[in-house]
Motif scaffolding. Structure first.
Motif, mmCIF file in Angstrom:
data_model
loop_
_atom_site.group_PDB
_atom_site.id
_atom_site.type_symbol
_atom_site.label_atom_id
_atom_site.label_comp_id
_atom_site.label_asym_id
_atom_site.label_seq_id
_atom_site.Cartn_x
_atom_site.Cartn_y
_atom_site.Cartn_z
ATOM 1 N N LYS A 47 0.858 -1.182 0.000
ATOM 2 C CA LYS A 47 0.000 0.000 0.000
ATOM 3 C C LYS A 47 0.893 1.230 0.000
ATOM 4 O O LYS A 47 1.743 1.395 0.877
ATOM 5 C CB LYS A 47 -0.923 -0.002 1.228
ATOM 6 N N LEU A 48 0.705 2.074 -0.987
ATOM 7 C CA LEU A 48 1.530 3.274 -1.130
ATOM 8 C C LEU A 48 0.902 4.499 -0.483
ATOM 9 O O LEU A 48 1.619 5.374 0.031
ATOM 10 C CB LEU A 48 1.772 3.573 -2.613
ATOM 11 N N LEU A 49 -0.428 4.569 -0.527
ATOM 12 C CA LEU A 49 -1.132 5.767 -0.074
ATOM 13 C C LEU A 49 -2.309 5.389 0.813
ATOM 14 O O LEU A 49 -2.993 4.390 0.557
ATOM 15 C CB LEU A 49 -1.651 6.577 -1.269
ATOM 16 N N ASN A 50 -2.526 6.198 1.837
ATOM 17 C CA ASN A 50 -3.760 6.125 2.622
ATOM 18 C C ASN A 50 -4.662 7.261 2.167
ATOM 19 O O ASN A 50 -4.276 8.429 2.227
ATOM 20 C CB ASN A 50 -3.462 6.253 4.122
ATOM 21 N N ARG A 51 -5.847 6.908 1.704
ATOM 22 C CA ARG A 51 -6.738 7.913 1.125
ATOM 23 C C ARG A 51 -7.970 8.099 1.996
ATOM 24 O O ARG A 51 -8.610 7.122 2.404
ATOM 25 C CB ARG A 51 -7.150 7.493 -0.288
ATOM 26 N N THR A 52 -8.294 9.355 2.304
ATOM 27 C CA THR A 52 -9.529 9.699 2.991
ATOM 28 C C THR A 52 -10.301 10.657 2.102
ATOM 29 O O THR A 52 -9.847 11.032 1.022
ATOM 30 C CB THR A 52 -9.253 10.361 4.354
#
Length: 301
Positions: A47-52
């Motif tokens: 996982k490269l990015l945590n998106r909200t």
């Protein structure tokens, strides 16, 4: 989309901090950005990015990957542009942001010479006085007057601007001609303020006495062209780089004040991010604009 394209999209998302802004600056759809990141994460199995709903955060693995990918893409560009059989002239896109008066008076009129020398460079020119975020706005370099306080940027000193204090004849007829900077504080004179530097940030001196341009203001402006127009309209006293005032002095539209005082000059810089590869087109642009400033705007060293 191939893997290198996905990498470029990933880098732009991290720099912009937003899928939407990355899509806008890359001129692709947000769905394509999302798909590229998903493909890259699936290929890497991390996982490269945590998106909200509000923001994008880089994971620990994503941050490490970003650092390596930026270097890889920069090296790839260098290889492609410096192959023995590749054209010698620098080529590619260069995004530059400069102050609006500098663009109108000095830079844009000189662009025929630039393109005659470098016909394969495509410029995207922003002409503004706002504080540009080079990374999130996807800008390769900015030209700015005044000290560069952002330690995260590489700033190259390219010249010094001569400064002066000016007013329109109509203003002086109404309010009188001040002979000393302190008269602007002690009388009903008006100062036109420039938002990014309300007071003249550089000193005036005469016979060992230092002074600053201070006084009462009824108007504050955040655009250099509008600021100059306000002075020409007789709305108050203002400080200007000499290159902005020169034509209007010659035409009798502005009068220079305190000409017997010595003014400090304003340093002029080209700034760019160390995370961005200093491409051949950026390097030749910096050399070209340094020469241009020396010809038209720079004060003696």
């Amino acid at each position: 989309m191939d893997r290198f394209d996905c990498m470029r999209v990933f880098v732009r998302v991290v720099e912009a901090g937003s899928f939407t802004k990355a899509a806008e600056t890359l001129d692709i759809s947000r769905a394509t950005v999302t798909q590229s990141i998903q493909q890259l994460e699936a290929h890497l199995r991390i996982k490269l990015l945590n998106r909200t709903t509000r923001k994008v955060n880089v994971t620990k693995d994503g941050a490490a990957y970003f650092e390596r990918v930026v270097k890889l893409l920069n090296e790839l560009e260098d290889i492609e542009h410096n192959l023995p059989g590749s054209p010698g002239s620098p080529r590619g896109l260069l995004r530059v942001d400069v102050p609006s008066p500098f663009a109108n008076i000095i830079l844009v009129p000189a662009l025929p010479d630039f393109y005659a020398r470098f016909p394969d460079i495509q410029l995207e020119l922003g002409a503004s006085d706002r504080k540009v975020d080079l990374i999130s706005d996807n800008v390769d370099c900015v030209v700015r007057g005044g000290e560069i306080t952002d330690g995260a940027l590489i700033a190259r000193h390219v010249g010094n601007l001569r400064l002066g204090v000016y007013a329109a004849p109509s203003y002086l007829k109404q309010s009188g001609t001040p002979l000393h900077p302190h008269e602007l504080i002690e009388s009903d004179h008006r100062i036109i303020r420039y938002r990014w530097a309300n007071e003249l940030p550089y000193g005036l001196r005469k016979d060992g006495v230092d002074a600053r341009l201070q006084g009462r203001s009824m108007l504050e402006i955040d655009d250099g062209n509008a600021y100059l127009t306000a002075g020409l309209a007789g709305l108050g006293v203002q400080w200007l780089p000499e290159y902005m005032a020169k034509r209007h002095i010659k035409n009798g539209e502005l009068v220079r004040l305190f000409s017997d005082w010595q003014f400090d000059s304003m340093p002029l810089y080209v700034a760019y991010s160390p995370n961005r590869y200093a491409s051949k087109q950026l390097r030749v642009f910096i050399e070209w604009i340094t020469h241009l400033i020396a010809q038209h705007a720079s004060a003696p060293q």
